[in-house]
Design a protein around this motif. Structure first.
Motif, mmCIF file in Angstrom:
data_model
loop_
_atom_site.group_PDB
_atom_site.id
_atom_site.type_symbol
_atom_site.label_atom_id
_atom_site.label_comp_id
_atom_site.label_asym_id
_atom_site.label_seq_id
_atom_site.Cartn_x
_atom_site.Cartn_y
_atom_site.Cartn_z
ATOM 1 N N GLY A 366 0.791 -1.217 0.000
ATOM 2 C CA GLY A 366 0.000 0.000 0.000
ATOM 3 C C GLY A 366 0.826 1.271 0.000
ATOM 4 N N SER A 368 3.047 4.054 -1.723
ATOM 5 C CA SER A 368 2.892 4.577 -3.086
ATOM 6 C C SER A 368 4.137 4.423 -3.955
ATOM 7 C CB SER A 368 2.495 6.059 -3.028
ATOM 8 O OG SER A 368 3.483 6.809 -2.331
ATOM 9 N N LEU A 381 -3.756 3.477 2.486
ATOM 10 C CA LEU A 381 -4.611 4.640 2.271
ATOM 11 C C LEU A 381 -6.026 4.226 1.914
ATOM 12 C CD1 LEU A 381 -2.140 6.882 0.228
ATOM 13 C CD2 LEU A 381 -2.632 6.945 2.684
ATOM 14 N N PRO A 383 -9.534 4.081 -0.267
ATOM 15 C CA PRO A 383 -9.820 4.023 -1.707
ATOM 16 C C PRO A 383 -10.078 5.416 -2.260
ATOM 17 C CG PRO A 383 -11.091 2.366 -0.512
ATOM 18 C CD PRO A 383 -10.464 3.255 0.520
ATOM 19 N N ALA A 384 -9.807 5.588 -3.525
ATOM 20 C CA ALA A 384 -10.034 6.885 -4.160
ATOM 21 C C ALA A 384 -11.494 7.292 -4.009
ATOM 22 C CB ALA A 384 -9.657 6.810 -5.636
ATOM 23 N N HIS A 390 -7.324 6.957 5.510
ATOM 24 C CA HIS A 390 -6.869 5.577 5.532
ATOM 25 C C HIS A 390 -8.028 4.593 5.384
ATOM 26 C CE1 HIS A 390 -3.589 7.676 7.856
ATOM 27 N NE2 HIS A 390 -2.884 7.012 6.958
ATOM 28 N N TRP A 417 -5.341 -4.435 -3.284
ATOM 29 C CA TRP A 417 -4.312 -3.549 -3.799
ATOM 30 C C TRP A 417 -3.054 -4.371 -4.081
ATOM 31 C CZ3 TRP A 417 -6.239 -3.743 1.043
ATOM 32 C CH2 TRP A 417 -5.370 -4.028 2.104
ATOM 33 N N SER A 433 -1.550 -1.026 -8.131
ATOM 34 C CA SER A 433 -2.123 0.148 -7.484
ATOM 35 C C SER A 433 -1.880 0.073 -5.998
ATOM 36 C CB SER A 433 -3.628 0.234 -7.768
ATOM 37 O OG SER A 433 -4.225 1.270 -6.999
ATOM 38 N N HIS A 434 -1.456 1.175 -5.402
ATOM 39 C CA HIS A 434 -1.277 1.198 -3.954
ATOM 40 C C HIS A 434 -2.575 1.561 -3.252
ATOM 41 C CE1 HIS A 434 -1.006 5.501 -4.847
ATOM 42 N NE2 HIS A 434 -1.183 5.742 -3.559
ATOM 43 N N LEU A 435 -3.578 2.045 -4.009
ATOM 44 C CA LEU A 435 -4.878 2.366 -3.431
ATOM 45 C C LEU A 435 -5.803 1.152 -3.546
ATOM 46 C CD1 LEU A 435 -5.501 5.973 -4.793
ATOM 47 C CD2 LEU A 435 -4.700 5.302 -2.514
#
Length: 587
Positions: A366, A368, A381, A383-384, A390, A417, A433-435
């Motif tokens: 997670g 970035s 973090l 989700p978008a 967090h 992720w 993806s880190h998100l």
């Protein structure tokens, strides 16, 4: 009038020192009271003459002393009771073990409380991941709900993680014996194992100088397999491992085909309540809610830079999120831990957040920035588009080769992720993806996966046991168990035994290895169980009954499917593990 403390409080062993002080005050109080009574008697006997001023002074001073002792006694009593309540509260927070297993259900109970869910019936509790009330089973067993949702039975608890080419399970019967099958060098049969003796499930031999004196290992409440080793957690918190130890993952530098104990740096036994093994490292959650890890550190799995050491046989404390080990601040208030091939993640008590560390080349922790070694844990973090910074309200975690997933909220939503190449998708992501990304629904690219009971990861795939008892799988196709020959980015349902049913029903637990998987299921085809279903009763399964089965599918080059036949072809549908394992609990 002064109210004495209850006898039960005096007997509280955690506050013996305060007890001694209170007892001393009581003795003093009694002595002064006796002195005053004697002085008063003298005054009464001399009623024909004037009162003696000295005697009155004695009575007056005695009364003052009593009042002072009362004040001290009351103050100490309040302090004593306050300390006792604080201790009770702390004990409740640290460990809940109502069913005899050292498990923590605080997060789930908190979620249930917020949802105003009613308490579980007597003899049931909410599971480690699910909000459903599940039957209390014996040590080393897991509750399985029948296909018609009318019956719960207790099935063998599978390995929390499967090995690359072997599988283990805790046998029924309450003794905590462990059976393994698969690669001959990894099944814990002790010295003299020969080719072919691993093709069926067999019991792991006892550790050297075992106190119970039995020839087989006893007392396991959790088992977890790594790439080429296996560890077992006992009820007393001690951890034993067997297999290969090239990276010191057994807590020692040499291999062992029988269990050896993992000890801390001072040579003392671990005090663990949860266990998880990664590729070639292991981690435990301690009774103090800290995290200890040992084995390979090539990706920072032990929470230390690679230039500090590449591997260690000594369990090391993991630093707090955002801190280096040099700062001496250690991960605390952890409720669960999972390990992937090269990384690990935990749920922390504060808002049920997630922190990860280890290999992050494909963003599985997670963080970035891609990196081959991340020894400092970081919070995952949100989700978008989500509120907050967090990922929170996490009920359960799972970690694979280069990806991680979380079971979130009351509806059982799944977010993942990390890595997912377009030709070998591990989950819904099409690029690293880190998100966290929400996983799509079964056979549905537009909907979302929800109603999940529990999660489990494999080397390159993911599993979700649904609340209806079906098993949803996504990742590389050997893990599907539905006959597919191509990978998919959306979850599909594993089919029934031999592919004869559209979906595998009544799944209680699943465990995935390197291109194979196994599940504990309720045997709905058993006449005994059908009669129970018809009655609509929730009953306890008798030891050795036919209420449950273990099924496996996928690669079988090392007998890991457990049906006794070695094949180079993959088993595309679930098959029953050879039924000989049912008698192993009697050994």
């Amino acid at each position: 009038a002064m109210k004495p403390l209850s006898h039960s409080c005096f007997m509280t062993t955690h506050r013996r020192r305060q007890h001694l002080h209170v007892h001393t005050l009581m003795v003093g109080l009694a002595a002064v009271t006796l002195s005053m009574c004697c002085s008063t008697s003298v005054v009464s006997a001399s009623s024909q003459s004037e009162p003696d001023p000295d005697q009155l002074n004695v009575a007056s001073s005695s009364g003052a002393a009593i009042e002072e002792l009362r004040k001290q006694f009351d103050a100490l009593s309040m302090m004593y009771n306050s300390s006792y309540l604080q201790l009770a509260s702390a004990t409740q927070q640290v460990m809940e073990s109502s069913d005899g297993l050292l498990k923590n259900s605080k997060q789930l109970e908190a979620v249930a409380s917020r949802l105003l869910l009613s308490p579980c019936p007597e003899g049931q509790k909410r599971g480690d991941q699910s909000l459903r009330c599940l039957k209390l089973c014996e040590l080393g067993q897991v509750a399985v709900v029948s296909a018609d949702n009318q019956t719960q039975v207790c099935a063998p608890m599978l390995s929390r993680n499967a090995g690359q080419t072997h599988m283990c399970a805790i046998m029924p019967g309450g003794a905590g014996a462990v059976a393994c099958w698969g690669h001959a060098a990894l099944v814990g049969r002790g010295p003299g194992i020969h080719s072919g003796s691993n093709h069926l499930p067999g019991l792991v031999v006892a550790e050297a100088n075992a106190a119970h004196g039995a020839p087989y290992f006893r007392g396991a409440i959790q088992v977890s397999a790594g790439t080429d080793f296996t560890c077992m957690l006992k009820m007393n918190g001690h951890v034993f491992c067997f297999g290969l130890s090239g990276e010191e993952q057994l807590g020692r530098s040499s291999n062992s085909n029988m269990p050896v104990e993992v000890k801390d740096g001072s040579g003392q036994s671990l005090q663990a309540i949860k266990l998880s093994t990664g590729g070639k490292f292991g981690c435990v959650l301690t009774r103090q809610r800290n995290v200890l890890c040992w084995g390979t550190n090539l990706a920072g799995q032990i929470g230390r830079p690679l230039n500090v050491f590449a591997k260690t046989s000594t369990p090391m404390l993991i630093p707090s999120p955002g801190t280096s080990y040099t700062q001496g601040s250690w991960m605390a208030n952890v409720t669960d831990i999972v390990t992937g091939e090269f990384h690990a993640c935990v749920i922390v008590l504060e808002n049920a957040k997630v922190a990860c560390w280890g290999w992050n080349q494909f963003l599985s922790t997670g963080f970035s920035t891609p990196t081959g070694s991340q020894d400092i844990p970081t919070y995952v973090l949100a989700p978008a588009g989500s509120s907050g910074s967090h990922l929170t309200n996490v009920r359960a975690l799972a970690a694979g080769h280069a990806h991680s997933c979380a079971l979130v909220g009351a509806q059982g939503d799944v977010y993942c992720w990390g890595f997912s190449a377009s030709d070998q998708p591990y989950h819904r992501l099409l690029s690293p993806s880190h998100l966290p990304q929400r996983v799509s629904g079964v056979h549905d690219t537009n909907g979302v996966l929800t109603g999940v009971h529990s999660l489990q990861e494999a080397y390159r795939g993911s599993f979700a046991v649904l609340e209806n008892g079906n098993l949803a799988t996504w990742g590389q196709f050997p893990l599907y168990g539905n006959g597919a020959d191509a990978a998919t980015v959306t979850p599909v349902l594993t089919k029934g035994v031999n592919g004869t049913a559209p979906a595998l029903n009544a799944v209680g637990m699943v465990s995935g290895g390197d291109f194979f998987a196994c599940a504990a299921v309720s045997s709905s085809t058993s006449p005994h169980v059908q009669s129970i279903f018809a009655s609509g009763l929730i009953v306890s399964s008798a030891v050795g009954s036919q209420d449950f089965d273990i099924v496996c599918w996928g690669d079988n080059g090392n007998y890991q499917v457990g049906d006794g036949v070695r094949t180079t072809d993959r088993r595309k549908f679930p098959l029953f593990v050879d039924k000989s394992w049912r008698g192993l609990w009697r050994e």
